[in-house]
Design an enzyme around this catalytic site. Sequence first.
Site, PDB file in Angstrom:
ATOM      1  N   SER A 198     -13.895  21.067   8.378  1.00 36.75           N
ATOM      2  CA  SER A 198     -14.899  21.699   7.517  1.00 36.75           C
ATOM      3  C   SER A 198     -15.617  22.823   8.273  1.00 36.75           C
ATOM      4  CB  SER A 198     -15.864  20.627   6.994  1.00 36.75           C
ATOM      5  OG  SER A 198     -16.540  21.060   5.847  1.00 36.75           O
ATOM      6  N   ASP A 245     -11.736  18.574   1.609  1.00 39.30           N
ATOM      7  CA  ASP A 245     -12.468  18.544   2.874  1.00 39.30           C
ATOM      8  C   ASP A 245     -11.906  17.524   3.863  1.00 39.30           C
ATOM      9  OD1 ASP A 245     -14.607  18.239   4.847  1.00 39.30           O
ATOM     10  OD2 ASP A 245     -15.880  19.276   3.415  1.00 39.30           O
TER      11      ASP A 245
END
Length: 279
Positions: free
Chosen positions: A41, A156
């Site tokens: 991320s 993610d």
Amino acid sequence: MFRQKIGLALGGGGPKGLAHIGVIKTLEKYKIPIDYIAGTSAGSLVGGFYALNKDIASIEKYVMDKNWLQILSYFADPTFQSGIFQGNRLEGFLDGYLHNAKIEDTKIPFAAVATDLRTAKKVELKTGSLTKAIRASCAMPVVFKPVEIGKYLLTDGAVLSPVPVETVKKMGADIVIAVQLYNDMEENSQIGKANFVQVAEESFSIMARRIANDEVKKADILIYPDVSKMEWRSLLKQDAKIDGIQCGIEIMEKHIGHLNLLMKKNSLQRFFQRILGGN
């Protein structure tokens, strides 16, 4: 003397990821070599940017030069289909620095970690478009649409690997520095007034920091910046961005002595292993 290979495992945390810039600035200051980087991320964003050119000053300038209006514009592509935002404008922000680079072009071996929704497995992206890989790793559930890359439908990386220690170890790192941004001790007293996006974000954060606590046990050095005050709106304020970077600088400064001792100790061990015919 045999030098140990240093790996950075940069964790996710949205705007808290500004601390990664400070961590790398400090490692550069003390001339600590970085041989491998794995990022999840926000960690994939800073890590990928740095891996490409090894120029932390230009990354800091790129981030600091973005005013509040430009920051807001990166979220101005609502879709409400498998995510609130499409993420195309975020991709524009990434490519403004990366210029269509591929992961194979990076000066430091790099992996962006994402989660495949089709197989429920972690995916380590080590080839192909650097922009696409980072965007996939940053595709926070509910907020951004998943990203299709080949056979994968990616979201993610923090869903399964918030701080990718194991990934950077597999890349060849002898010493792993893990930067964990999720603070298990944080208490959100304002959550009762949150909108549905904030509730989703907080729920995701709770899950990620529980997983991260297990991941970082495998690291040699754990960096834990105090970024509890960093929120998404912090990106709209220059002083808040400076504070986020400074958090990374301050915590890394505290660990430099330990890191140097660990590097010397491990190098000596490897040296004598070679002399004695060990592995």
